[in-house]
Design a protein around this motif. Structure first.
Motif, short mmCIF file in Angstrom:
data_model
loop_
_atom_site.label_atom_id
_atom_site.label_comp_id
_atom_site.label_asym_id
_atom_site.label_seq_id
_atom_site.Cartn_x
_atom_site.Cartn_y
_atom_site.Cartn_z
N GLU A 1 0.84 -1.20 0.00
CA GLU A 1 0.00 0.00 0.00
C GLU A 1 0.87 1.25 0.00
OE1 GLU A 1 -3.73 0.53 2.54
OE2 GLU A 1 -2.36 1.98 3.44
N ILE B 1 -11.63 -1.21 5.88
CA ILE B 1 -10.97 -1.91 4.78
C ILE B 1 -11.01 -3.42 5.01
CG2 ILE B 1 -8.74 -2.33 3.67
CD1 ILE B 1 -8.08 0.63 4.15
N TRP C 1 -14.47 -4.75 4.33
CA TRP C 1 -14.75 -4.81 2.89
C TRP C 1 -14.00 -5.97 2.24
CZ3 TRP C 1 -11.19 -3.95 -1.16
CH2 TRP C 1 -11.76 -3.96 -2.44
N GLN C 2 -12.76 -6.20 2.66
CA GLN C 2 -11.99 -7.31 2.10
C GLN C 2 -12.64 -8.65 2.43
OE1 GLN C 2 -8.26 -6.22 3.93
NE2 GLN C 2 -7.39 -5.49 1.98
N SER D 1 -15.53 -9.09 0.25
CA SER D 1 -15.15 -9.30 -1.15
C SER D 1 -14.44 -10.62 -1.38
CB SER D 1 -14.24 -8.15 -1.60
OG SER D 1 -14.88 -6.90 -1.43
N THR E 1 -11.42 -11.46 -0.23
CA THR E 1 -9.96 -11.33 -0.33
C THR E 1 -9.33 -11.40 1.06
OG1 THR E 1 -10.12 -8.91 -0.26
CG2 THR E 1 -10.10 -9.95 -2.43
N LEU F 1 -4.53 -1.97 1.30
CA LEU F 1 -5.00 -2.07 -0.08
C LEU F 1 -3.84 -2.15 -1.06
CD1 LEU F 1 -7.72 0.71 0.16
CD2 LEU F 1 -8.17 -1.75 0.03
N ASP F 2 -4.06 -2.91 -2.15
CA ASP F 2 -3.13 -2.84 -3.27
C ASP F 2 -3.81 -2.09 -4.41
OD1 ASP F 2 -4.89 -4.64 -4.51
OD2 ASP F 2 -3.68 -6.38 -3.95
N GLN G 1 -7.15 -3.52 -5.63
CA GLN G 1 -8.26 -3.35 -4.69
C GLN G 1 -8.75 -1.91 -4.67
OE1 GLN G 1 -6.53 -4.89 -1.09
NE2 GLN G 1 -7.22 -6.99 -1.51
N ARG H 1 -10.95 -1.66 -7.64
CA ARG H 1 -12.19 -2.41 -7.45
C ARG H 1 -13.12 -1.70 -6.47
NH1 ARG H 1 -12.52 -8.66 -5.13
NH2 ARG H 1 -14.81 -8.73 -4.87
N LEU H 2 -12.55 -1.14 -5.41
CA LEU H 2 -13.34 -0.42 -4.42
C LEU H 2 -14.04 0.78 -5.05
CD1 LEU H 2 -14.15 0.01 -1.45
CD2 LEU H 2 -11.99 1.21 -1.12
N GLU I 1 -16.95 -0.49 -7.28
CA GLU I 1 -18.10 -0.95 -6.51
C GLU I 1 -18.87 0.22 -5.92
OE1 GLU I 1 -17.05 -3.79 -3.56
OE2 GLU I 1 -16.26 -5.25 -5.00
#
Length: 403
Positions: free
Chosen positions: A273, A312, A315-316, A319, A321, A327-328, A331, A334-335, A338
């Protein structure tokens, strides 16, 4: 002044005993690392002094090996915590001092060389002057302290000076002892006393010990986590990972800081991150996306504190993950996608961040005097920047009235 009765169920007493418990405010900053030089009064000493003062009812802001911004934030937090007429006010500063046009400053720790970037002692003394005859500035000198000779002490403020190692021991022991004459205790450690020094003057006067309540401990943890996250963001932006480790050797990002300082090849989630170099705008956008998807971040302020990390992680998990809390690049994309496809959330409004206070809320808090004022503030701002502090005060008042 905040006063509250404290019920103490003593080991030898069959019934609870009541005692008046008066609290004040304190700021403790110990800078021990300057480049490759390490002096006395480091993180362990800061923690010892802060703990001793908290046990006597002081509300403490603390910082070890702080940079210029971190020191100013700590001073701002100390000032914000002071209630009108509250005593005593105690500031303990240790490290290297320098002389600038505006007077002596405490130099920031680390490799910063700008003297002008230090913490102004004149600004500290201006705050302490609000509480004449019950205000104390304790200075631990690491190395030459000729800059302190030009210190102009306001009327009613007491200044205690001496070697950093002696000041660390004095502040954690004798200074925190109630009703101990200051002249005598300072003399034991060979410390110089100047400014206001009346007969029998003691730093603390109450005799009861009260460990911090759960609410106070939680609020302190939140403040430390916020400072930790802010320091990490500065380290990522500047590459000063050793400076982060100096201040937070056991910090939230200590492992990542070690890896990035040493150039280790392993890529941890935190390092991945960090490599994105997200600026404040990008971080706020991520927080908006999380909020849009129903995950409460604790505020949209660009600071990834415990609330955002938790959002985070949630959410992971949702999702499918790995729930790392970091986050990478994939992600982040993708975030955002969404969130753009998601309708407005029906969840309650997220809690306001402590460093994003509106003028109206600040004015309401400044006028919150007594139980009625505190309840009025909480009624208007139940999740406001000062909500935790308001609840602590109400809890103290309720214990004092036997509710």
């Amino acid at each position: 002044m905040r006063t509250a009765g404290l019920a103490l169920a003593g080991f030898l007493a069959a019934a609870p005993a009541w005692a008046e418990f008066t609290t004040g405010d304190a700021l403790v900053i110990g800078n021990a690392r300057y480049g490759e030089t390490v002096t006395a009064f480091g993180p362990d000493a800061v923690q010892a002094v802060a703990r001793a003062l908290r046990l006597r009812g002081q509300e403490v802001e603390q910082l070890a090996n702080g940079g210029a911004v971190a020191m100013q934030q700590a001073l701002d937090g100390f000032v914000a915590a002071i209630d009108e007429g509250e005593t005593p006010l105690i500031v303990v500063l240790s490290g290297q001092f320098a002389s600038v046009d505006g007077g002596p400053v405490l130099r920031p720790a680390g490799r910063e060389t700008s003297k002008a970037a230090g913490l102004s002692l004149a600004a500290v003394l201006e705050v302490l002057a609000q509480s004449p005859r019950r205000a104390f500035l304790v200075l631990g000198e690491a190395g030459e302290a000729t800059a302190l000779e030009a210190l102009e002490i306001p009327e009613g403020v007491t200044v205690i000076r001496g070697p950093a190692a002696k000041v660390a021991e004095f502040a954690a022991r004798e200074m925190a002892q109630p009703a101990l004459p200051l002249e005598k205790s300072a003399d034991w450690y060979g410390l110089a006393l100047s400014g206001h020094a009346s007969d029998g003057l003691a730093v603390l006067t109450h005799t009861e010990v009260r460990p911090p309540s759960e609410a106070e401990q939680a609020a302190a943890r939140d403040r430390i986590a916020l400072l930790d996250e802010t320091a990490w963001q500065r380290a990522v932006e500047s590459g000063a990972f050793q400076a982060y480790l100096d201040s937070y050797p056991q910090g939230l990002h200590a492992e990542a800081a070690l890896q990035m300082r040493d150039g280790a090849p392993a890529i941890s989630p935190a390092k991945a991150e960090a490599s994105l170099a997200l600026d404040a705008t990008a971080r706020r956008e991520i927080q908006r996306s999380l909020t849009q998807l129903g995950h409460r971040t604790g505020g949209i302020d660009g600071i990834f504190g415990p609330g955002t990390r938790g959002a985070i992680t949630a959410w992971q998990r949702q999702s499918g993950t790995d729930p790392t809390g970091y986050l990478d690049a994939a992600q982040v994309a993708r975030l955002a996608k969404e969130a753009a496809q998601s309708p407005a959330p029906s969840a309650p409004r997220p809690r306001r961040a402590s460093n994003a206070v509106s003028a109206q809320e600040a004015a309401t808090w400044n006028m919150a005097r007594g139980e009625r004022g505190l309840r009025a503030y909480l009624g208007q701002y139940p999740n406001g920047a000062f909500a935790a502090r308001a609840r602590v005060k109400l809890s103290n008042m309720q214990r004092g009235s036997g509710q």
